[in-house]
Write an enzyme that holds these catalytic residues in place. Structure first.
Site, PDB file in Angstrom:
ATOM      1  N   ARG A 115       0.853  -1.118  -0.120  1.00  0.00           N
ATOM      2  CA  ARG A 115      -0.031  -0.180   0.002  1.00  0.00           C
ATOM      3  C   ARG A 115       0.705   1.244  -0.147  1.00  0.00           C
ATOM      4  NH1 ARG A 115      -1.834  -3.358   3.757  1.00  0.00           N
ATOM      5  NH2 ARG A 115      -3.991  -4.538   3.392  1.00  0.00           N
ATOM      6  N   LYS A 171      -1.781  -2.820   8.216  1.00  0.00           N
ATOM      7  CA  LYS A 171      -3.022  -2.258   8.802  1.00  0.00           C
ATOM      8  C   LYS A 171      -3.111  -3.063  10.029  1.00  0.00           C
ATOM      9  CE  LYS A 171      -6.244  -0.772   5.006  1.00  0.00           C
ATOM     10  NZ  LYS A 171      -7.361  -1.088   4.364  1.00  0.00           N
ATOM     11  N   HIS A 209      -2.536   2.532  -6.213  1.00  0.00           N
ATOM     12  CA  HIS A 209      -3.003   1.452  -6.062  1.00  0.00           C
ATOM     13  C   HIS A 209      -3.232   0.507  -7.204  1.00  0.00           C
ATOM     14  CE1 HIS A 209      -5.091  -0.420  -2.336  1.00  0.00           C
ATOM     15  NE2 HIS A 209      -5.942  -0.999  -3.191  1.00  0.00           N
ATOM     16  N   ARG A 242      -0.457  -1.695  -7.215  1.00  0.00           N
ATOM     17  CA  ARG A 242      -0.616  -2.975  -6.328  1.00  0.00           C
ATOM     18  C   ARG A 242      -1.518  -4.111  -7.024  1.00  0.00           C
ATOM     19  NH1 ARG A 242      -1.173  -4.490  -0.720  1.00  0.00           N
ATOM     20  NH2 ARG A 242      -3.478  -4.876  -0.118  1.00  0.00           N
ATOM     21  N   HIS A 292      -3.899  -9.359   2.868  1.00  0.00           N
ATOM     22  CA  HIS A 292      -5.370  -9.387   3.211  1.00  0.00           C
ATOM     23  C   HIS A 292      -5.739 -10.264   4.294  1.00  0.00           C
ATOM     24  CE1 HIS A 292      -6.120  -8.135  -1.372  1.00  0.00           C
ATOM     25  NE2 HIS A 292      -5.883  -6.929  -0.458  1.00  0.00           N
ATOM     26  N   TYR A 323      -8.850 -10.762  -7.947  1.00  0.00           N
ATOM     27  CA  TYR A 323      -7.951 -10.796  -8.916  1.00  0.00           C
ATOM     28  C   TYR A 323      -8.140 -11.988  -9.863  1.00  0.00           C
ATOM     29  CZ  TYR A 323      -5.823  -7.032  -6.476  1.00  0.00           C
ATOM     30  OH  TYR A 323      -5.698  -5.783  -5.624  1.00  0.00           O
TER      31      TYR A 323
END
Length: 314
Positions: free
Chosen positions: A142, A166, A244, A247, A270, A279
């Protein structure tokens, strides 16, 4: 209290806290106009607020995010004993339109990486910009993770990078040879600049990409503007290019090359593999597009060929 709890207990990122704060401020403003306070809100009030948001023409995604903030606030209030109920618990969101992310081709990414090598006012800028782009595409980080990288995590020609994601979760991501070369060159230049700053009694930076701003490192906004300039220089549609989308390209190109979905999930950070599965849909859509455009028996290819023949005949 709610925002402090999010930061302390869940390790929510600054950007997440700011988003919650903005959404709840908007809800508070609406409540004030209705002569209500947070503590006397009913389910009907929350539903009326959503109707108001819809009337404002806000996108489904924005309305869903605002409802999520309200739900989290009242869940916190209920758990802390500040309310005996949660007025938002049974309210369903507007639902979000499922859109596949924009994906760059390998050739477009190559052009972006090439353009980054000549983007900047001097050699230092160009080496830094090259390093930023190579690391972003090589790791799928990110943008906030990229610009906030501590230099200590990148010393010693690493094969793997330790990334703080995160919620304070750490993950390891391998580096490509090109990314390692770009990183080594940038660290050498960065250290030379830092040595000069130290001689001038300026404080040393702990970040890989230091800046004089209050955060001490390059900002997401600065990098967003840079990547748009790089896209223009590379001849790639700037509307398709954001940090992004690099990414997304990292994940999609890995999947196309045969990488395992679980491995991609780990590298992207994730929490749920369902997030990564988008994806597979991107790849399917891309393959379908290639078939429709290039298969000799497809209607699209036939129309293109007939148009070309007609044009040649003229």
């Amino acid at each position: 209290m709610f925002l402090e709890a999010q930061a302390a207990e869940l390790g929510a990122a600054t950007n997440t806290l700011l988003a919650y704060g903005r959404d709840l401020k908007d809800f508070e403003s609406w409540l004030n106009r209705q002569n209500h306070r947070f503590d006397d809100v009913s389910r009907a009030d929350v539903e009326n607020y959503l109707v108001f948001c819809d009337a404002q023409g806000l996108a489904k995604s924005t309305r869903a995010r605002r409802l999520s903030a309200v739900k989290q606030l009242y869940r916190f209030a209920f758990e802390e004993g500040l309310r005996t109920d949660n007025p938002a618990i049974q309210i369903s969101g507007p639902g979000q339109e499922k859109r596949l992310p924009k994906v760059l081709s390998v050739e477009e990414v190559d052009r972006l990486l090439s353009a980054a090598r000549s983007m900047g006012r001097n050699d230092t800028d160009r080496v830094r910009n090259t390093c930023l782009m190579e690391l972003l595409y090589a790791t799928g980080m990110r943008v906030s993770e990229l610009v906030g990288l501590p230099v200590s995590a990148t010393r010693g020609d690493p094969r793997l990078l330790l990334i703080l994601g995160k919620g304070g979760k750490e993950r390891m991501v391998p580096l490509s040879p090109d990314a390692r070369d770009a990183l080594a060159l940038w660290i050498k230049m960065r250290d030379e600049v830092e040595a000069k700053n130290t001689a001038l009694k300026k404080p040393a930076s702990r970040f890989l990409f230091p800046s004089r701003g209050k955060e001490g490192h390059l900002t997401r906004h600065w990098f967003y503007m840079l990547i748009k300039d790089i896209a223009v220089a590379a001849g790639v549609d700037p509307s398709k290019v954001t940090p992004h989308t690099l990414r997304h390209a990292f994940a999609t190109h890995l999947l196309a090359g045969g990488a395992d979905l679980r491995a991609i999930q780990t590298m992207l950070g994730h929490a749920d593999v369902a997030t990564t599965e988008i994806y597979t849909h991107v790849l399917e859509a891309r393959l379908s597009e290639l078939v429709l455009d290039h298969h000799p028996l497809s209607d699209t290819a036939t129309r293109k060929d007939s148009g070309k023949t007609s044009s040649d005949g003229q």
